[in-house]
Design a protein around this motif. Structure first.
Motif, mmCIF file in Angstrom:
data_model
loop_
_atom_site.group_PDB
_atom_site.id
_atom_site.type_symbol
_atom_site.label_atom_id
_atom_site.label_comp_id
_atom_site.label_asym_id
_atom_site.label_seq_id
_atom_site.Cartn_x
_atom_site.Cartn_y
_atom_site.Cartn_z
ATOM 1 N N GLN A 176 0.774 -1.201 -0.040
ATOM 2 C CA GLN A 176 0.061 -0.060 0.069
ATOM 3 C C GLN A 176 1.012 1.423 0.133
ATOM 4 O O GLN A 176 0.627 2.297 -0.828
ATOM 5 C CB GLN A 176 -1.102 0.026 1.266
ATOM 6 C CG GLN A 176 -2.305 0.870 1.225
ATOM 7 C CD GLN A 176 -1.838 2.049 1.630
ATOM 8 O OE1 GLN A 176 -0.977 2.453 2.596
ATOM 9 N NE2 GLN A 176 -2.987 3.203 1.221
ATOM 10 N N ARG A 177 1.878 1.336 0.740
ATOM 11 C CA ARG A 177 2.812 2.434 0.860
ATOM 12 C C ARG A 177 3.499 2.621 -0.763
ATOM 13 O O ARG A 177 3.573 3.881 -1.055
ATOM 14 C CB ARG A 177 4.083 2.080 1.922
ATOM 15 C CG ARG A 177 3.517 2.101 3.034
ATOM 16 C CD ARG A 177 4.601 2.698 4.273
ATOM 17 N NE ARG A 177 5.678 1.580 4.310
ATOM 18 C CZ ARG A 177 5.719 0.508 5.032
ATOM 19 N NH1 ARG A 177 4.543 0.334 5.772
ATOM 20 N NH2 ARG A 177 6.484 -0.369 5.035
ATOM 21 N N VAL A 178 3.792 1.456 -1.335
ATOM 22 C CA VAL A 178 4.694 1.627 -2.611
ATOM 23 C C VAL A 178 3.652 2.145 -3.590
ATOM 24 O O VAL A 178 3.867 2.880 -4.290
ATOM 25 C CB VAL A 178 5.191 0.283 -2.889
ATOM 26 C CG1 VAL A 178 5.456 0.112 -4.585
ATOM 27 C CG2 VAL A 178 6.243 -0.153 -2.089
ATOM 28 N N SER A 179 2.239 1.671 -3.273
ATOM 29 C CA SER A 179 1.198 2.240 -4.357
ATOM 30 C C SER A 179 1.054 3.688 -4.058
ATOM 31 O O SER A 179 0.792 4.393 -4.868
ATOM 32 C CB SER A 179 -0.152 1.474 -4.030
ATOM 33 O OG SER A 179 -1.104 2.245 -3.788
ATOM 34 N N VAL A 180 0.979 4.064 -2.955
ATOM 35 C CA VAL A 180 1.081 5.767 -2.527
ATOM 36 C C VAL A 180 1.962 6.339 -3.293
ATOM 37 O O VAL A 180 1.753 7.415 -3.703
ATOM 38 C CB VAL A 180 0.993 5.836 -0.926
ATOM 39 C CG1 VAL A 180 1.134 7.451 -0.808
ATOM 40 C CG2 VAL A 180 -0.185 5.392 -0.169
ATOM 41 N N ILE A 181 3.199 5.879 -3.049
ATOM 42 C CA ILE A 181 4.337 6.701 -3.823
ATOM 43 C C ILE A 181 4.126 6.528 -5.359
ATOM 44 O O ILE A 181 4.414 7.511 -5.900
ATOM 45 C CB ILE A 181 5.717 6.095 -3.489
ATOM 46 C CG1 ILE A 181 5.927 5.978 -1.877
ATOM 47 C CG2 ILE A 181 6.881 6.489 -3.974
ATOM 48 C CD1 ILE A 181 5.846 7.411 -1.309
ATOM 49 N N GLY A 182 3.715 5.317 -5.658
ATOM 50 C CA GLY A 182 3.548 4.925 -7.179
ATOM 51 C C GLY A 182 2.453 5.925 -7.850
ATOM 52 O O GLY A 182 2.677 6.929 -8.788
ATOM 53 N N GLN A 183 1.306 6.311 -6.774
ATOM 54 C CA GLN A 183 0.315 7.189 -7.542
ATOM 55 C C GLN A 183 1.034 8.681 -7.382
ATOM 56 O O GLN A 183 0.592 9.547 -8.051
ATOM 57 C CB GLN A 183 -0.707 7.302 -6.295
ATOM 58 C CG GLN A 183 -1.514 5.879 -6.565
ATOM 59 C CD GLN A 183 -2.644 5.872 -5.771
ATOM 60 O OE1 GLN A 183 -3.057 6.786 -5.086
ATOM 61 N NE2 GLN A 183 -2.939 4.610 -5.322
ATOM 62 N N MET A 184 2.006 9.044 -6.561
ATOM 63 C CA MET A 184 2.640 10.301 -6.511
ATOM 64 C C MET A 184 3.783 10.475 -7.159
ATOM 65 O O MET A 184 4.454 11.465 -7.244
ATOM 66 C CB MET A 184 2.993 10.480 -5.213
ATOM 67 C CG MET A 184 1.941 10.808 -4.075
ATOM 68 S SD MET A 184 2.296 10.715 -2.383
ATOM 69 C CE MET A 184 4.044 11.233 -2.106
ATOM 70 N N ALA A 185 4.084 9.328 -8.124
ATOM 71 C CA ALA A 185 5.291 9.406 -9.064
ATOM 72 C C ALA A 185 5.808 10.522 -9.888
ATOM 73 O O ALA A 185 6.738 11.120 -9.766
ATOM 74 C CB ALA A 185 5.223 8.093 -9.850
ATOM 75 N N GLY A 186 4.524 11.065 -10.504
ATOM 76 C CA GLY A 186 4.511 12.212 -11.300
ATOM 77 C C GLY A 186 4.845 13.389 -10.571
ATOM 78 O O GLY A 186 6.011 14.108 -11.167
ATOM 79 N N VAL A 187 4.277 13.881 -9.425
ATOM 80 C CA VAL A 187 4.682 14.822 -8.676
ATOM 81 C C VAL A 187 6.072 14.658 -8.107
ATOM 82 O O VAL A 187 6.966 15.874 -8.053
ATOM 83 C CB VAL A 187 3.703 14.946 -7.369
ATOM 84 C CG1 VAL A 187 3.941 16.256 -6.661
ATOM 85 C CG2 VAL A 187 2.219 14.931 -8.079
ATOM 86 N N LEU A 188 6.413 13.412 -7.694
ATOM 87 C CA LEU A 188 7.595 13.405 -6.983
ATOM 88 C C LEU A 188 8.829 13.519 -8.098
ATOM 89 O O LEU A 188 9.849 14.121 -7.832
ATOM 90 C CB LEU A 188 7.899 11.849 -6.437
ATOM 91 C CG LEU A 188 6.998 11.661 -5.291
ATOM 92 C CD1 LEU A 188 7.028 10.157 -5.025
ATOM 93 C CD2 LEU A 188 7.670 12.583 -4.398
ATOM 94 N N SER A 189 8.648 13.089 -9.392
ATOM 95 C CA SER A 189 9.676 13.240 -10.305
ATOM 96 C C SER A 189 9.859 14.900 -10.532
ATOM 97 O O SER A 189 10.990 15.104 -10.737
ATOM 98 C CB SER A 189 9.501 12.434 -11.467
ATOM 99 O OG SER A 189 8.467 13.296 -12.276
#
Ligand code: ADP
Length: 503
Positions: free
Chosen positions: A273-286
């Protein structure tokens, strides 16, 4: 039981002389009252020809299914009373004319019969109790005050691999020598055992034990280790003096293994679930990481150009390098926070400062919040709020709640775009409240929010709230999600027990 005073005295003296313990009663009522106080081997009942009330006493004995033997001592036995006496199981009739010595010898015979009867009854009782203990699927071992084994049921012998002969008289603490597993958790198991048999309380503990099976045995190679739950209790007499100990142990290997597997599965789900949160945030994070990288590249390019044209003075060089360093630190901060959040699988308990945790969670989501044009305001309790728990898992809960709030505000296109996070402590309960100004939750969905995979979002996994609730409950807390009573939006409340620990 004798109503004639002189006769009674003579009888009592003769029986005492013959080493019997005697209680004398003058009436049937007296004699029945005595039955409540003591257990009698023999009752000598006076039965006169005209008063047959002595038989009432015998009937009372029969009613109580007493093993007390009855001797009727009578001046003149009627056929009638003899017949009734025989029906009631009277041991003997002694006529007064036969003399006291005959009565005393009959009392002797009756008491021998009583003792034999009691002995075989006791034997039967003990055999039944042993059979009961042997059919129990738990090990039962009893020891005396010297800690020597005085009893072990069949299961205990089977599990520990001792024979009857080997175990009796052996020191109960040493029974487990060489059997207790070498796992770290059991390093102090032997000293625990020793103290358990010294102490006055009953204690319980799970201990891994190497099965005393022969190597090569199928069960041995499959599960050389088994976990037993050991429970040590005192055996005391009616004056509370210690007579020894009883050790009861049951095999909890399957239960322990299931618990372990469940915990592993839970950890895996949390991690996913944590990885998925980060995955969903990937665009913003990059974007967030690209920004400092771009700045670094610009600063470095400018510097190179300046150096080529020899137009860079030392102070400018220094300040540009400092800016490059700042940007690199910023990028590495973002990455570090992400790494800490994603890793940390096994639940690790420590004293967690909730205010600090809220601030860190907001930081972790900073770029996501900015992307949704949402701000987070914190109203934190001034005192330090400590709870005992897993920092990463609790961060995961706050991050989920904040992410949901930001997404709700954004999708509704709300004009007010603020999330307010409040912390306080009331009666040793730490409260964390997250209020947003989003559209709220329609009543048809309110009851389903904590269902796994329930989501109203196109790309939602629907696991955030259900996992968060499990985490909070594992921390002995509660989590609620409701529409705010004033204004609009959602209020999420977490209640966690406060810890007295100091960091
Ligand atoms: P996901 O976010 O992947 O959908 P969650 O379990 O976190 O999964 O949330 C389940 C659902 O609860 C969401 O799809 C949304 O409909 C609703 N929800 C959660 N928080 C809010 C909120 N702050 N405002 C409105 N709806 C919310």
């Amino acid at each position: 039981m004798e109503d004639d005073e002189a006769q009674r005295k003579l009888l009592e003296r003769s029986l005492v002389k013959a080493k019997f313990e005697v209680t004398v009663s003058k009436s049937v009522e007296d004699a029945i009252a005595c039955l409540d106080q003591l257990q009698f081997a023999v009752a000598v009942v006076d039965l006169s020809l005209f008063d047959k009330s002595g038989l009432d006493f015998v009937r009372e004995l029969v009613r109580r299914s007493s093993r007390t033997r009855v001797i009727i001592h009578t001046g003149n036995a009627s056929f009638e009373s003899a017949r009734e006496g025989i029906e009631l199981g009277v041991f003997a009739y002694v006529e007064k004319s036969q003399g006291i010595s005959e009565l005393v010898s009959q009392v002797g015979r009756a008491s021998t019969a009583y003792l034999k009867d009691s002995l075989s009854f006791a034997e039967q009782e003990i055999r039944l109790q042993i059979r009961l203990l042997d059919s129990v699927r738990e090990g039962v071992i009893a020891s005396n005050v010297q800690q020597s084994v005085i009893f072990a049921n069949r299961y205990a012998l089977e599990m520990l691999g001792y024979s009857d002969k080997e175990i009796y008289g052996k020191n109960i603490v040493s029974l487990f020598d060489g059997l207790i597993g070498k796992e770290v958790e059991n390093q102090d198991a032997l000293s625990w055992m020793a103290s358990a048999f010294d102490g006055a309380q009953s204690i319980e503990r799970d201990v891994s034990i190497v099965l005393a099976l022969k190597p090569g045995d199928q069960a041995f190679s499959a599960h050389p280790y088994r976990t037993f739950r050991l429970q040590v209790s005192q055996i005391v007499d009616s004056f509370d003096a210690r007579l020894g100990h009883v050790l009861v142990f049951s095999d909890v290997t399957v239960q322990k293994r299931a618990e372990l597997e469940l915990n592993q599965a839970r950890e895996l789900a949390n991690h996913a679930q944590r990885v998925s949160v980060i995955g969903q945030m990937a665009g913003v994070l990059s974007h967030e990481i690209n920004q400092p990288l771009g700045a670094i590249s610009n600063f470095a390019g400018g510097l190179l150009l300046g150096l080529e044209h020899s137009t860079v003075a030392l102070p400018e060089l220094k300040s540009t390098l400092k800016s490059i360093q700042d940007q690199a630190i910023r990028a590495s901060d973002v990455l570090g926070r992400l790494r800490r959040f994603i890793s940390g699988n096994a639940a690790a308990e420590s004293a967690v400062d909730i205010n600090q945790l809220v601030v860190e969670s907001v930081k972790l989501l900073e770029c996501e919040l900015r992307a949704h044009h949402v701000t987070a305001e914190t109203k934190l309790e001034e005192r330090q709020l400590l709870v005992i728990g897993d920092r990463i898992q609790l961060t995961q809960v706050i991050v989920n709640i904040l992410k949901n709030a930001a997404e709700a505000i954004d999708t509704a296109g709300a004009s007010e775009r603020c999330i307010v996070i409040t912390t306080r402590v009331v009666d040793l309960i730490v409260q964390i409240e997250v209020a947003d100004c989003g559209p709220g939750i329609s009543t048809e969905y309110l009851g389903r929010l904590f269902e796994p995979y329930f989501s109203t979002k196109d790309s939602g996994m629907g696991l955030g709230l259900s996992i968060s609730k499990t985490i909070v409950e594992n921390h002995r807390g509660t989590m609620s999600v409701e529409n705010r009573r004033t204004g609009h939006g959602v209020l999420v409340q977490l209640l966690l027990p406060q810890s007295e620990h100091l960091l």
